[in-house]
Design a protein around this motif. Structure first.
Motif, short mmCIF file in Angstrom:
data_model
loop_
_atom_site.label_atom_id
_atom_site.label_comp_id
_atom_site.label_asym_id
_atom_site.label_seq_id
_atom_site.Cartn_x
_atom_site.Cartn_y
_atom_site.Cartn_z
N LYS A 1 1.44 13.27 7.58
CA LYS A 1 1.84 12.32 6.54
C LYS A 1 0.90 11.12 6.60
O LYS A 1 0.73 10.52 7.66
CB LYS A 1 3.23 11.81 6.88
CG LYS A 1 4.45 12.27 6.13
CD LYS A 1 4.35 12.73 4.80
CE LYS A 1 5.18 11.97 3.80
NZ LYS A 1 5.07 12.57 2.47
N GLN A 2 0.34 10.78 5.48
CA GLN A 2 -0.46 9.55 5.42
C GLN A 2 0.49 8.37 5.49
O GLN A 2 1.54 8.40 4.83
CB GLN A 2 -1.16 9.50 4.07
CG GLN A 2 -2.62 9.22 4.13
CD GLN A 2 -3.17 8.81 2.78
OE1 GLN A 2 -2.94 7.70 2.33
NE2 GLN A 2 -3.86 9.71 2.15
N LYS B 1 -0.87 4.67 6.11
CA LYS B 1 -1.49 3.42 5.70
C LYS B 1 -3.00 3.52 5.91
O LYS B 1 -3.45 4.24 6.80
CB LYS B 1 -0.95 2.24 6.52
CG LYS B 1 -1.34 0.88 5.97
CD LYS B 1 -0.72 -0.27 6.76
CE LYS B 1 -1.27 -1.59 6.22
NZ LYS B 1 -0.75 -2.75 6.96
N THR B 2 -3.76 2.79 5.14
CA THR B 2 -5.21 2.71 5.36
C THR B 2 -5.56 1.32 5.88
O THR B 2 -5.03 0.32 5.40
CB THR B 2 -5.97 3.04 4.06
OG1 THR B 2 -5.74 4.42 3.77
CG2 THR B 2 -7.46 2.81 4.22
N ALA C 1 6.95 6.02 -3.88
CA ALA C 1 6.94 5.09 -2.74
C ALA C 1 7.83 3.89 -3.04
O ALA C 1 8.63 3.47 -2.20
CB ALA C 1 5.52 4.64 -2.43
N PHE D 1 -2.88 8.82 9.52
CA PHE D 1 -1.91 9.91 9.34
C PHE D 1 -1.03 9.97 10.59
O PHE D 1 -1.47 9.59 11.68
CB PHE D 1 -2.62 11.26 9.22
CG PHE D 1 -3.29 11.51 7.90
CD1 PHE D 1 -2.67 12.27 6.93
CD2 PHE D 1 -4.55 10.98 7.64
CE1 PHE D 1 -3.28 12.51 5.71
CE2 PHE D 1 -5.17 11.21 6.42
CZ PHE D 1 -4.53 11.98 5.45
N GLU E 1 2.92 8.91 -7.33
CA GLU E 1 3.11 8.57 -5.91
C GLU E 1 3.53 7.11 -5.72
O GLU E 1 4.30 6.79 -4.81
CB GLU E 1 1.82 8.84 -5.12
CG GLU E 1 1.43 10.30 -5.05
CD GLU E 1 2.32 11.11 -4.11
OE1 GLU E 1 2.93 10.52 -3.21
OE2 GLU E 1 2.42 12.33 -4.31
N GLN F 1 0.86 -1.19 0.00
CA GLN F 1 0.00 0.00 0.00
C GLN F 1 0.89 1.23 0.00
O GLN F 1 1.88 1.25 0.72
CB GLN F 1 -0.80 0.00 1.30
CG GLN F 1 -2.26 0.21 1.13
CD GLN F 1 -2.93 0.60 2.43
OE1 GLN F 1 -2.78 1.72 2.90
NE2 GLN F 1 -3.63 -0.32 3.02
N LYS G 1 -0.62 4.85 -0.73
CA LYS G 1 -1.36 6.06 -0.37
C LYS G 1 -2.83 5.88 -0.69
O LYS G 1 -3.17 5.12 -1.60
CB LYS G 1 -0.81 7.27 -1.14
CG LYS G 1 -1.30 8.61 -0.62
CD LYS G 1 -0.70 9.79 -1.37
CE LYS G 1 -1.34 11.09 -0.86
NZ LYS G 1 -0.85 12.27 -1.57
N THR G 2 -3.68 6.58 0.03
CA THR G 2 -5.10 6.58 -0.30
C THR G 2 -5.49 7.95 -0.84
O THR G 2 -5.05 8.98 -0.32
CB THR G 2 -5.94 6.20 0.94
OG1 THR G 2 -5.66 4.84 1.26
CG2 THR G 2 -7.43 6.34 0.68
N GLU H 1 -6.61 14.91 3.75
CA GLU H 1 -5.60 15.70 4.45
C GLU H 1 -6.26 16.79 5.29
O GLU H 1 -5.83 17.07 6.42
CB GLU H 1 -4.61 16.31 3.45
CG GLU H 1 -3.63 15.32 2.81
CD GLU H 1 -4.27 14.30 1.87
OE1 GLU H 1 -5.36 14.61 1.31
OE2 GLU H 1 -3.71 13.20 1.70
#
Lengths: 259, 259
Positions: free
Chosen positions: B82-83, B85-86, A172, B127, A168, A83, A85-86, B63
């Motif tokens: 900073k993001q 993980k989801t 990453a 985040f 992105e 993963q 970014k969302t 964000e």
């Protein structure tokens, strides 16, 4: 989607099987020793090329959904999916004004009205994977007309916010080169230090200090030197190496710092 | 939530203002020169400590929602969020069986039935941020009973999947130390190389080669040496440095490799 029935069912009653408001999209990078490529899909009802993606089945977690989507597109199991970014900007919605509704009607006789389950704001969880292109068999379905590899520096303008996603994903993946081992699925079982340097240069997109990654991988115990040498006919036959499986798996789970 | 009315309205009619099925949760790390802390919240209707989080307003992107949530909890604007993980495991749902429904009824006279908008499967976008604890003013609202800093190695068992979230936030922050500059909001305007080494050691949670990060930051042009020295009374007064603002902002946007 394999048939018109499946397709119609998804549009009209997909809320019974899938989560609303969330999708996964996957940047599948392909490696052919010299080039870094990315797999793109052309949908019949979307006007631009896109990263492959889809809704999440109710019984799946995000990782399982990403694995299913990439498997459907490439035929590969066990991809190292990460993963990154969302994406959830207001109005990025995959399902409103981003596709050609007349094609939807033409293709399956469907009109999606305002109450349709696909009409809500939809965020997308981005995953990336890297695979040897020889292991992949890009394939299309009822909804798509083309699916093929593009060199990452020759990608057309993508649909929705997928340009940003791809950027992105690349960023990453290139950061992760320093923190996760890579190569077990991209190199032969035995390989030379030159092969591994080539791999890191292709993935990172830049020339590297020739000893940087190979030396660090060795010093962290990820590479095992073999007694066998590669026969190249000359007087300096390079030594073969292989990954130490245990150290590799451990680093994949726990991360490392290749600095 | 400032009042019982706002709280009731959110539970019963929140779908008018918020997106369903998606929340943000924030690991807000605090730095006090010596320790790394994390901000936790105790909700009145949740039985365990949690990371602060909340639903996303319809006009917000992810964000902006994270910035609002952290601002509500800490009073700080302009956090570097900073993001990382989801989280979307099946059943992680913040809204089913994870809270004490009797407390909800006791607190606001609400019974949430099966059709309630909060009952769907809910993924959470994680985040993280790092702040000087002196800049933050942890605050509670109608729904929460406590909000305070915990040392990251003395965190109690958290609610939902927040233990996993915190672990992943720490892992991401520690990886990002090598790829984004940090410190402008955590150090004084002028600082010594020892201060910056201390910062990186506290954040990474390990002893570092004394010259590693400071030297790399200098070689990449992020630090500017000042003529002024710190007066410590001894014969070896350390030199002060400051960040080069332009190089710092550029690195923050484009990333770097501190190796």
């Amino acid at each position: 989607m394999r048939s018109i029935e499946e397709f119609r069912n998804f549009f009209l009653k997909g809320y019974l099987d899938y989560r609303p408001n969330l999708v996964v999209d996957c940047a599948i990078f392909g490696y052919d020793c010299e080039h870094l490529l990315v797999l793109l899909v052309k949908d019949k009802i979307v006007t631009k090329w896109c990263l492959p993606g889809g809704y999440i089945r109710k019984e799946e977690n995000l990782e399982q959904a990403a694995a299913r989507v990439t498997n459907e597109r490439t035929g590969i199991d066990n991809l190292f999916l990460k993963q990154f970014k969302t994406f959830g900007d207001v109005g990025r919605n995959c399902n409103k004004g981003s596709w050609d509704e007349s094609k939807l009607e033409e293709l399956a006789g469907i009109k999606v009205d305002g109450d349709n389950w696909l009409n809500g704001e939809t965020a997308s969880v981005g995953f990336y994977a890297v695979t040897d292109i020889l292991n992949a068999q890009p394939s299309i379905d009822f909804l798509s007309s083309e699916c093929r590899w593009f060199p990452v520096n020759e990608v057309p303008l993508l649909g929705f916010d997928h340009d940003d996603m791809l950027k992105e994903a690349l960023r990453a993946m290139r950061m992760h080169l320093y923190h996760y081992p890579i190569g077990k699925a991209l190199l032969q079982q035995k390989f030379t230090l030159k092969d591994i340097k080539q791999l890191y240069e292709t993935l990172s997109g830049k020339k590297l200090n020739p000893t940087n990654f190979p030396v660090k991988l060795q010093s962290l115990g990820l590479l095992t030197k073999l007694s066998e040498k590669k026969s190249i006919g000359g007087h300096r036959s390079p030594t073969y190496y292989k990954f130490d499986n245990e150290a590799y798996e451990k680093a994949l789970n726990e991360g490392l710092v290749l600095v």
